[in-house]
Every structure is written in C-alpha cells, then in structure tokens.
Design an enzyme around this catalytic site. Structure first.
Site, PDB file in Angstrom:
ATOM      1  N   TYR A  41      -2.235   0.171  10.623  1.00  0.00           N
ATOM      2  CA  TYR A  41      -2.202  -0.275   9.234  1.00  0.00           C
ATOM      3  C   TYR A  41      -0.879   0.102   8.581  1.00  0.00           C
ATOM      4  O   TYR A  41      -0.275  -0.693   7.854  1.00  0.00           O
ATOM      5  CB  TYR A  41      -3.375   0.340   8.474  1.00  0.00           C
ATOM      6  CG  TYR A  41      -3.520  -0.134   7.049  1.00  0.00           C
ATOM      7  CD1 TYR A  41      -3.758  -1.480   6.770  1.00  0.00           C
ATOM      8  CD2 TYR A  41      -3.440   0.758   5.992  1.00  0.00           C
ATOM      9  CE1 TYR A  41      -3.905  -1.917   5.459  1.00  0.00           C
ATOM     10  CE2 TYR A  41      -3.593   0.332   4.683  1.00  0.00           C
ATOM     11  CZ  TYR A  41      -3.825  -1.005   4.418  1.00  0.00           C
ATOM     12  OH  TYR A  41      -3.968  -1.442   3.113  1.00  0.00           O
ATOM     13  N   SER A  76       0.866  -1.174   0.000  1.00  0.00           N
ATOM     14  CA  SER A  76       0.000   0.000   0.000  1.00  0.00           C
ATOM     15  C   SER A  76       0.899   1.220   0.000  1.00  0.00           C
ATOM     16  O   SER A  76       2.075   1.130   0.373  1.00  0.00           O
ATOM     17  CB  SER A  76      -0.876  -0.011   1.261  1.00  0.00           C
ATOM     18  OG  SER A  76      -1.488   1.244   1.478  1.00  0.00           O
TER      19      SER A  76
END
Length: 257
Positions: A155, A142
């Site tokens: 995250y 990501s």
C-alpha cells in the site's frame, strides 16, 4: 465561477464514489453547487448515493466504471459534456503482510487501482479539465504516500505512486489553467476500508482503531476536498495532510485503555 458556469453548473467527477470518502465527497461537492458524476464498480451503490443527492434537490448522476479498465475510462470521458473537477479517489489496500511474505498479486492489484486508476482517469479527463479554463484534479493519496510503516509495504508503494503522479503533473501543467491538489489522510475510519484490507475479518479491522477515541471520518476528508476545490482559481493547495488528533505520526497513535 465563470459566466459559462452561471448557465451550467460546474461538473465534478468522483471515482470510488460508492462508499466512504468518495461518497462523502460527492455529497459535499453537490451541496457546493456542482453537478456530480459518481463512478465506481458497484452500480447499485453509486445510484443509491446519486438518488440521495437528487432527493436533497442537488444534481448528480451515476456511471458504473472500473478505473483499471482504460477503454472503459476513455468511453466514460467521451460521454461528458465538460469536466471542471476530478476527484481521483478510487483506491484501497489489501493485506497487512511484511514485504518478505506479501502476495505479489495483492501488490499488483493495489498498484492497478491506486496508481493506474488515477493515471487512466487523469489522462482521459485532462483535455476537458484544461478546456474548462479553471480545472482541478484532486489526487487522494495517504500519509502512507509519505511515510512507510511495517505491514504496509504494498500500500505504501502504491500510494507513493499516486503522490508521484500529483507532484509530477503539477510541474508539467505549469502555465495551464489546472490545479493539482494532493490530499493525504491518516487514520480514517470508514465502513469498508479496513474490512476490505483484512479480507472481511471484522475483528482485525476493528483492532486497527482500538482505543482511538476519534479517528477521522469520511466526512472530515470530504470537507477538506470541498474546501480545496472551492478556493479561488489562483490558489492551489499542493498538499494537505489530515490526521486525527490521536495520531501524532504514522507510528505514534494515542490509544486509551
């Protein structure tokens, strides 16, 4: 493709294939000529996607799997006749709390699926990927793997872990016939990612994309997966960062209205 591939289609494993980027990647690889094995915890969802792929005249199978369960991952790997591609896509985010008040259980859950899930599947399938003579590991990270942002601590930490796996593995496999590709998508709007992150609160999930004309879609990311995998075997796409035009950086998103 090798002569062996001409007799048997190359086999691609896609984790987290029940929806979103995983399901779209499975569809794309099947269309590119791969026999795709879809894995995820929800058996009904992966079987539905596999059935859709087969109905289109392509090759797919479903295998229910929790990538955080190492014994189950090992058992799955033992069932495969070969493995040419692993798309380590299973992952996800929980919550948007600051570091000061984030729930450690959420951090652990994100680490288990994003980092340990990637580790388990990569370790279990690596011998077959090497034996294929032209294997590819695609690690779905990501933009959070490269840039921190407020409310994303758990995250961000987990996706930094997936980036570390990809970068280290590429160094350690130097000289082996296995490519390691890292894909780092930015703002992608899928059916479930933001809703899961916001614990089912659809309004909070929708606010993430408010005013953004065209976030990335799962198909946009899957297109990049297929492109990277289908490059000639000597071409390694080390890192591919994808963002929508509206997202100039992690902290700068153009929103209309």
């Amino acid at each position: 493709m090798t002569s062996e591939h001409s007799a048997h289609p190359p086999l691609a494993v896609v984790t987290g294939a029940s929806s979103g980027i995983g399901a779209a990647s499975a569809r794309g690889l099947a269309a590119a000529g791969y026999h795709v094995v879809l894995t995820a915890r929800r058996a009904d969802r992966i079987e539905a996607v596999a059935a859709e792929i087969r109905a289109a005249g392509q090759s797919a199978a479903a295998y229910p799997l929790d990538v955080t369960d190492r014994a189950a991952v090992n058992a799955f790997a033992a069932t495969l006749p070969r493995c040419d591609v692993l798309v380590a896509n299973a992952g996800g985010a929980l919550g948007a709390d600051p570091v000061a008040t984030g729930d450690p259980a959420d951090w652990l859950a994100m680490y288990q699926v994003n980092v340990m899930g990637t580790l388990h599947t990569t370790q279990a399938l690596l011998p077959a990927l090497v034996a294929s003579g032209a294997g590819t590991v695609v690690v779905m990270s990501s933009t959070a793997a490269h840039t921190a942002y407020e409310g994303g601590g758990g995250y961000v930490a987990a996706k930094h872990g997936t980036h570390a796996i990809a970068a280290t593995l590429r160094l350690e496999l130097s000289g082996e016939p296995v490519r390691v590709v890292e894909l780092a998508p930015g703002m992608v709007k899928t059916d479930e990612f933001a809703v899961n992150r916001m614990r089912g609160d659809a309004a909070k999930a929708a606010a993430v994309y408010a005013g953004v004309e065209k976030p990335l879609t799962a198909e946009d990311v899957a297109d990049a997966v297929v492109w990277a995998v289908t490059r000639p075997a000597h071409v390694n796409v080390d890192l591919l960062v994808l963002r929508p035009l509206a997202q100039a950086a992690q902290h700068k998103v153009h929103r209309s209205g």
